[in-house]
Scaffold this motif. Structure first.
Motif, PDB file in Angstrom:
ATOM      1  N   THR A 192      23.183  -4.763   6.630  1.00 13.02           N
ATOM      2  CA  THR A 192      23.622  -5.300   7.274  1.00 13.02           C
ATOM      3  C   THR A 192      24.528  -4.569   8.635  1.00 13.02           C
ATOM      4  N   ARG A 193      23.006  -3.336   8.733  1.00 15.97           N
ATOM      5  CA  ARG A 193      22.518  -2.992   9.700  1.00 15.97           C
ATOM      6  C   ARG A 193      22.000  -3.647  11.013  1.00 15.97           C
ATOM      7  N   LEU A 194      20.944  -4.630  10.310  1.00 16.18           N
ATOM      8  CA  LEU A 194      20.014  -5.282  11.076  1.00 16.18           C
ATOM      9  C   LEU A 194      20.831  -7.130  11.191  1.00 16.18           C
ATOM     10  N   TYR A 195      22.175  -8.134  10.167  1.00 16.93           N
ATOM     11  CA  TYR A 195      22.065  -8.884   9.435  1.00 16.93           C
ATOM     12  C   TYR A 195      22.562  -8.964  11.062  1.00 16.93           C
TER      13      TYR A 195
ATOM     14  N   PHE B  85       0.915  -1.097   0.165  1.00 17.74           N
ATOM     15  CA  PHE B  85       0.204   0.183  -0.200  1.00 17.74           C
ATOM     16  C   PHE B  85       0.901   1.514  -0.141  1.00 17.74           C
ATOM     17  N   ILE B  86       2.148   0.708  -0.428  1.00 16.56           N
ATOM     18  CA  ILE B  86       3.340   2.268   0.286  1.00 16.56           C
ATOM     19  C   ILE B  86       3.294   2.103  -1.889  1.00 16.56           C
ATOM     20  N   LYS B  87       3.058   2.896  -2.538  1.00 14.84           N
ATOM     21  CA  LYS B  87       2.881   2.520  -3.919  1.00 14.84           C
ATOM     22  C   LYS B  87       2.438   4.577  -4.916  1.00 14.84           C
ATOM     23  N   ILE B  88       2.603   3.662  -5.860  1.00 15.68           N
ATOM     24  CA  ILE B  88       3.366   4.663  -7.042  1.00 15.68           C
ATOM     25  C   ILE B  88       2.706   4.067  -8.330  1.00 15.68           C
ATOM     26  N   PRO B  89       0.969   4.665  -8.214  1.00 15.03           N
ATOM     27  CA  PRO B  89       0.668   4.194  -9.781  1.00 15.03           C
ATOM     28  C   PRO B  89       0.780   3.887 -10.804  1.00 15.03           C
ATOM     29  N   LEU B  90       1.008   3.011 -11.644  1.00 19.58           N
ATOM     30  CA  LEU B  90       1.910   3.565 -12.856  1.00 19.58           C
ATOM     31  C   LEU B  90       0.641   2.073 -13.353  1.00 19.58           C
ATOM     32  N   PRO B  91       0.474   1.515 -15.479  1.00 20.38           N
ATOM     33  CA  PRO B  91      -0.206   1.066 -15.670  1.00 20.38           C
ATOM     34  C   PRO B  91       0.156  -0.307 -15.360  1.00 20.38           C
ATOM     35  N   TYR B  92      -0.654  -1.073 -15.071  1.00 17.91           N
ATOM     36  CA  TYR B  92      -1.010  -2.329 -15.262  1.00 17.91           C
ATOM     37  C   TYR B  92      -0.042  -3.173 -13.611  1.00 17.91           C
ATOM     38  N   VAL B  93       1.098  -2.370 -13.736  1.00 23.26           N
ATOM     39  CA  VAL B  93       1.988  -2.858 -12.333  1.00 23.26           C
ATOM     40  C   VAL B  93       2.517  -2.094 -11.993  1.00 23.26           C
ATOM     41  N   PRO B  94       1.467  -1.276 -10.820  1.00 21.56           N
ATOM     42  CA  PRO B  94       2.152  -0.083  -9.531  1.00 21.56           C
ATOM     43  C   PRO B  94       3.471  -0.598  -9.306  1.00 21.56           C
ATOM     44  N   PHE B  95       4.392   0.566  -8.645  1.00 17.94           N
ATOM     45  CA  PHE B  95       5.480   0.508  -7.873  1.00 17.94           C
ATOM     46  C   PHE B  95       5.087   0.795  -6.533  1.00 17.94           C
ATOM     47  N   THR B  96       5.548  -0.579  -5.890  1.00 16.58           N
ATOM     48  CA  THR B  96       5.229  -0.450  -3.892  1.00 16.58           C
ATOM     49  C   THR B  96       6.648  -0.507  -3.981  1.00 16.58           C
ATOM     50  N   LEU B  97       6.291  -0.627  -2.143  1.00 13.91           N
ATOM     51  CA  LEU B  97       8.012  -0.576  -1.513  1.00 13.91           C
ATOM     52  C   LEU B  97       8.233  -2.708  -1.103  1.00 13.91           C
ATOM     53  N   GLN B  98       6.930  -3.435  -1.596  1.00 18.55           N
ATOM     54  CA  GLN B  98       7.185  -4.423  -1.151  1.00 18.55           C
ATOM     55  C   GLN B  98       8.489  -5.945  -1.274  1.00 18.55           C
ATOM     56  N   VAL B  99       8.950  -4.569  -2.567  1.00 27.06           N
ATOM     57  CA  VAL B  99      10.380  -6.169  -2.698  1.00 27.06           C
ATOM     58  C   VAL B  99      11.290  -5.531  -1.791  1.00 27.06           C
ATOM     59  N   LEU B 100      11.003  -5.050  -1.390  1.00 29.27           N
ATOM     60  CA  LEU B 100      11.803  -3.836  -0.149  1.00 29.27           C
ATOM     61  C   LEU B 100      12.562  -4.720   0.982  1.00 29.27           C
ATOM     62  N   PHE B 101      10.672  -5.294   1.751  1.00 31.16           N
ATOM     63  CA  PHE B 101      10.304  -6.681   2.670  1.00 31.16           C
ATOM     64  C   PHE B 101      10.640  -7.785   2.064  1.00 31.16           C
ATOM     65  N   VAL B 102      10.524  -8.217   0.760  1.00 33.98           N
ATOM     66  CA  VAL B 102      11.158  -9.354   0.522  1.00 33.98           C
ATOM     67  C   VAL B 102      12.820  -9.528  -0.006  1.00 33.98           C
ATOM     68  N   PHE B 103      13.858  -8.358  -0.274  1.00 34.12           N
ATOM     69  CA  PHE B 103      14.573  -8.986  -0.558  1.00 34.12           C
ATOM     70  C   PHE B 103      15.074  -8.855   1.832  1.00 34.12           C
ATOM     71  N   LEU B 104      14.400  -7.962   2.220  1.00 30.48           N
ATOM     72  CA  LEU B 104      15.103  -8.121   4.166  1.00 30.48           C
ATOM     73  C   LEU B 104      14.440  -9.362   4.428  1.00 30.48           C
ATOM     74  N   ALA B 105      13.734  -9.982   4.022  1.00 29.43           N
ATOM     75  CA  ALA B 105      13.231 -11.341   4.907  1.00 29.43           C
ATOM     76  C   ALA B 105      14.024 -12.091   3.788  1.00 29.43           C
ATOM     77  N   GLY B 106      14.610 -12.132   2.851  1.00 33.89           N
ATOM     78  CA  GLY B 106      15.523 -13.591   2.240  1.00 33.89           C
ATOM     79  C   GLY B 106      17.201 -13.090   3.258  1.00 33.89           C
TER      80      GLY B 106
END
Length: 206
Positions: free
Chosen positions: A183-186, A34-55
């Motif tokens: 790096t800071r949280l690892y 829900f933290i996003k920039i509307p774009l056609p079909y594929v909005p830009f969100t911050l989801q991928v940030l938390f995906v990377f941090l999860a991994g």
């Protein structure tokens, strides 16, 4: 005459901690939708940030599980995706990116796990590898969704533009930010993730 009876048991917190951290990153990924920039079909969100941090912070297995939990919750009906939720969401053109998050978190964790003392650039490179997985799954799924079941004839060139070109710069930036945060949280998450069972001894006089 007295006897000393030693009671010893092990208190294992690993399963509780695993559930808590998996749930945490599933929730954070939902918030990122829900933290996003509307774009056609594929909005830009911050989801991928938390995906990377999860991994990076949970490892390959738990990172994957956190994204599986997120997708499962959304398909079960909770409106945690960018456009709601429900079992029919797999028909959405962006659903492939959600599947990519599962694979991306796993790949990031797999790479980081193989480095004894990961540095910032290790995390960034792992994130870029995870980002590649997200796009390798998300872009073809977008093409199939538009052309096969949404009835919107679309060329690969157009799909490439809306599904990759418009978003890649922002996602690369997020990959770098996630690398710095990881790096800071690892060290904190690494200690939590590898916590050993706690042995408690109680002496009772009889």
């Amino acid at each position: 005459m007295s006897k000393t009876v030693r009671w010893c048991w092990k208190l294992n917190k690993n399963s509780t901690i695993a559930l808590a951290t998996i749930s945490l990153f599933a929730a954070l990924t939902a918030i990122g939708a829900f933290i996003k920039i509307p774009l056609p079909y594929v909005p830009f969100t911050l989801q991928v940030l938390f995906v990377f941090l999860a991994g990076s912070l949970l490892g390959s297995k738990r990172g994957l599980q956190s994204q599986l939990a997120y997708v499962a919750i959304g398909l079960a009906g909770l409106p945690v995706f960018t456009q709601g939720g429900g079992i029919g969401y797999f028909l959405q053109p962006t659903f492939g990116y959600l599947l990519g998050y599962i694979g991306g978190a796993f790949v990031v964790g797999l790479i980081v796990e193989r480095i004894a003392n990961p540095k910032t650039y290790h995390f960034i490179l792992a994130n870029l590898a995870g980002l590649l997985v997200v796009y390798l799954i998300g872009v073809p799924y977008l093409y199939m969704a538009l052309n096969l079941w949404m009835g919107i004839p679309t060329s690969w060139t157009h799909v490439w533009m809306i599904g990759f070109v418009y978003a890649i710069a922002g996602d690369v930036l997020i990959s770098m930010i996630a690398g710095v945060l990881a790096t800071r949280l690892y060290k904190v998450f690494h200690k939590i993730r590898n916590e050993q069972p706690i042995s408690v001894q109680v002496k009772k006089a009889m």
